[in-house]
Design an enzyme around this catalytic site. Structure first.
Site, PDB file in Angstrom:
ATOM      1  N   PHE A  30       0.439  -1.258   0.164  1.00 27.56           N
ATOM      2  CA  PHE A  30      -0.216   0.087   0.138  1.00 27.56           C
ATOM      3  C   PHE A  30       0.731   1.303   0.150  1.00 27.56           C
ATOM      4  O   PHE A  30       1.591   1.091   0.547  1.00 27.56           O
ATOM      5  CB  PHE A  30      -1.247  -0.124   1.084  1.00 27.56           C
ATOM      6  CG  PHE A  30      -1.940   1.103   1.433  1.00 27.56           C
ATOM      7  CD1 PHE A  30      -3.227   1.066   0.376  1.00 27.56           C
ATOM      8  CD2 PHE A  30      -1.929   1.911   2.063  1.00 27.56           C
ATOM      9  CE1 PHE A  30      -4.362   1.700   0.840  1.00 27.56           C
ATOM     10  CE2 PHE A  30      -2.862   2.706   2.385  1.00 27.56           C
ATOM     11  CZ  PHE A  30      -3.773   3.414   1.160  1.00 27.56           C
ATOM     12  N   ASP A  67       2.913  -5.244   8.463  1.00 25.25           N
ATOM     13  CA  ASP A  67       1.134  -4.369   8.236  1.00 25.25           C
ATOM     14  C   ASP A  67       0.284  -5.672   8.226  1.00 25.25           C
ATOM     15  O   ASP A  67      -0.105  -6.528   6.819  1.00 25.25           O
ATOM     16  CB  ASP A  67       1.196  -3.983   6.498  1.00 25.25           C
ATOM     17  CG  ASP A  67       0.274  -2.924   6.826  1.00 25.25           C
ATOM     18  OD1 ASP A  67      -0.742  -3.477   7.224  1.00 25.25           O
ATOM     19  OD2 ASP A  67       0.705  -1.721   6.075  1.00 25.25           O
ATOM     20  N   TYR A 105     -10.093  -0.580  11.697  1.00 21.50           N
ATOM     21  CA  TYR A 105     -12.062  -0.426  11.288  1.00 21.50           C
ATOM     22  C   TYR A 105     -11.996  -1.388  10.049  1.00 21.50           C
ATOM     23  O   TYR A 105     -12.688  -0.506   9.579  1.00 21.50           O
ATOM     24  CB  TYR A 105     -11.615   1.537  10.310  1.00 21.50           C
ATOM     25  CG  TYR A 105      -9.858   1.599   9.805  1.00 21.50           C
ATOM     26  CD1 TYR A 105     -10.777   1.552   7.964  1.00 21.50           C
ATOM     27  CD2 TYR A 105      -9.179   2.449   9.813  1.00 21.50           C
ATOM     28  CE1 TYR A 105      -9.060   1.815   7.327  1.00 21.50           C
ATOM     29  CE2 TYR A 105      -8.103   2.550   9.740  1.00 21.50           C
ATOM     30  CZ  TYR A 105      -8.011   2.943   7.944  1.00 21.50           C
ATOM     31  OH  TYR A 105      -6.726   2.993   7.454  1.00 21.50           O
ATOM     32  N   LYS A 106     -11.181  -1.795   9.679  1.00 18.35           N
ATOM     33  CA  LYS A 106     -12.061  -2.652   8.245  1.00 18.35           C
ATOM     34  C   LYS A 106     -12.046  -3.582   9.023  1.00 18.35           C
ATOM     35  O   LYS A 106     -13.685  -3.565   8.992  1.00 18.35           O
ATOM     36  CB  LYS A 106     -10.355  -3.595   7.672  1.00 18.35           C
ATOM     37  CG  LYS A 106      -9.881  -2.280   6.711  1.00 18.35           C
ATOM     38  CD  LYS A 106      -8.307  -2.777   6.594  1.00 18.35           C
ATOM     39  CE  LYS A 106      -7.595  -1.775   5.790  1.00 18.35           C
ATOM     40  NZ  LYS A 106      -7.586  -1.131   4.613  1.00 18.35           N
ATOM     41  N   ARG A 138     -12.599  -5.008  -6.304  1.00 14.01           N
ATOM     42  CA  ARG A 138     -12.183  -5.816  -4.621  1.00 14.01           C
ATOM     43  C   ARG A 138     -13.427  -5.599  -4.497  1.00 14.01           C
ATOM     44  O   ARG A 138     -14.138  -5.141  -4.316  1.00 14.01           O
ATOM     45  CB  ARG A 138     -10.701  -4.637  -4.503  1.00 14.01           C
ATOM     46  CG  ARG A 138      -9.886  -4.660  -4.598  1.00 14.01           C
ATOM     47  CD  ARG A 138      -8.912  -3.789  -4.071  1.00 14.01           C
ATOM     48  NE  ARG A 138      -9.864  -3.406  -2.708  1.00 14.01           N
ATOM     49  CZ  ARG A 138      -9.459  -2.922  -1.611  1.00 14.01           C
ATOM     50  NH1 ARG A 138      -7.705  -2.622  -0.840  1.00 14.01           N
ATOM     51  NH2 ARG A 138     -10.069  -1.489  -0.778  1.00 14.01           N
TER      52      ARG A 138
END
Length: 454
Positions: free
Chosen positions: A180, A252, A277-278, A428
């Site tokens: 990312f 990560d 938050y995922k 996605r």
């Protein structure tokens, strides 16, 4: 009976047999098929009332007393201990606070500093390093000497090109070339700060890169799951390769924590970071976390020492003395509203007795079923899966290459199927097993087929 009808009926049967089906009721959902939990998890239904209590009673009535009486001050470690089992860590090794980007910076710079302390021989030179078995250094003798020595050592690291007994200095950081983007930006800054060279390498190329120049490598920053393709990387094998080269592994976990087993302690990971938050459903902008393995905590030298990580935070001393344990990962005053919303969201795992193993089993079943539905429904040649078929190489999302992907996703959302799009051509779909069902999966594939048929 048509194939489509049989698949739809099968979806209903799978939902009826799903041991996690009841957990769905714990979330605020509607008629939308929500497959974007790999970007932002859904709202657990009990969180608004908990946040209202924090605002109205803890802040509104108790005010400053809540730092003690409501447990605000200890929340970063308390909530870290609740996240710990979800990433395979024992208590006392995870602290919650700051963003993922900030925690990547802290972890990566600290990893380089530890590697430099080890010298040219690498990690094995530390055998027996802590004779007293303590978890922290004794700073009582002279804080000023400690600060001076670390300033001098850091300055020396930037200038030195020799280490140990004439061996190569550890002056390189490897970073996942498919990472990312923010991880790459942070890694580049950390490299400049520490006087290192940054080497982007795909995860599959890490073992050979270490075999080639492992004696120069200080730290390796890797993503457990590729954010674009959903590919799951081999954390145990890659961590072992990093350690064999005498370097430190920083992982990560943004796209794996809460979706699949991680095993930080089991596999000897040094440092790890992740967002909440995922798949942990902590809410937009909820604080990230930092894992520091227990035996490394006394050596964790944060590049962002703040008053919250001081051994005496209310001593207001001019010199910095780091606290013991994972608290060293703290920096400044925690974001209490977001932090306590996250704490409430984690109740879903505890109160419903949800195991990571059960989540992983359903995740694989959902993604298998989605790929099968896409194969049955979507006209041939319209999409191509970028996500591996092999279970041990797949996270909890499916990425499909599709011409005009941006416009396709826009039309999907208009029809009530929410995923997301990554340029130039990737659709996605994230599958959060706590609230996504098999009927959702079948509907998403059916609408995708209709959307791409024209």
């Amino acid at each position: 009976m048509s194939d489509h009808t049989r698949i739809a009926e099968e979806a209903g049967e799978l939902d009826a047999a799903d041991p996690l089906a009841a957990v769905r009721e714990r979330f605020v959902l509607d008629d939308v098929t929500y497959l974007d939990g790999n970007s932002l998890g859904a709202l657990p239904a009990h969180v608004p009332a908990r946040v209202a209590d924090v605002v109205r009673r803890q802040w509104g009535e108790l005010r400053i007393r809540s730092w003690d009486e409501s447990g605000w001050w200890t929340a970063p470690e308390r909530i870290g201990d609740r996240i710990a089992p979800l990433v395979g860590a024992g208590a006392g090794q995870v602290v919650v606070g700051d963003s993922t980007s900030v925690n990547v910076f802290k972890a990566l710079v600290a990893a380089v500093r530890m590697a430099r302390e080890d010298g040219a021989d690498g990690r094995d030179s530390r055998a027996g390093h802590r004779k007293d078995g303590a978890d922290h250094w004794d700073f009582s003798a002279d804080h000023r000497d400690f600060r001076a020595s670390h300033r001098d050592s850091r300055a020396g690291h930037r200038e030195s090109r020799a280490a140990g007994s004439g061996g190569a200095v550890r002056d390189e950081i490897l970073v996942d070339a498919t990472t990312f983007p923010t991880d790459g930006y942070i890694a580049e800054s950390a490299a400049r700060l520490t006087g290192c060279t940054l080497r982007p390498v795909p995860p599959s190329g890490v073992p050979s890169a270490l075999a080639d120049r492992g004696d120069r490598t200080a730290a390796v920053l890797l993503n457990h799951v590729d954010y674009r393709t959903g590919r799951l990387h081999d954390l145990p094998a890659l961590t072992a390769a990093v350690h064999a080269a005498g370097a430190y592994a920083v992982w990560d976990l943004c796209h794996s924590a809460g979706a699949l087993p991680v095993g930080l302690d089991e596999h000897g990971v040094d440092l790890a970071v992740g967002c909440t938050y995922k798949y942990l459903n902590g809410g937009p902008g909820s604080p990230a976390y930092l894992y520091v393995r227990r035996d490394l905590q006394h050596r964790f030298d944060s590049p962002l020492p703040g008053w919250n990580s001081h051994a005496e935070p209310f001593g207001m001393r001019p010199g910095y003395t780091p606290a013991s344990g994972a608290v060293r990962g703290r920096v400044g005053t925690p974001d209490i509203l977001s932090l306590l919303a996250l704490e409430a969201a984690l109740d879903v795992w505890d109160e419903d007795g949800v195991s990571v193993a059960a989540v992983r089993a359903k995740s694989l079943a959902l993604t298998d079923f989605f790929l099968r539905c896409v194969g049955a429904y979507v006209p041939e040649g319209r999409v191509e899966s970028l996500t591996p078929q092999a279970h041990d190489e797949r996270g909890s999302q499916v990425a499909l290459r599709c011409d005009g992907a941006g416009e396709v996703m826009k039309r999907l959302i208009e029809r009530g199927v929410v995923g997301d799009y990554r340029p130039p051509d990737v659709l996605r779909f994230g599958f959060t097993p706590l609230y996504v069902g098999f009927a959702d999966v079948e509907r998403a594939a059916r609408v995708l087929a209709d959307t791409t048929a024209g």
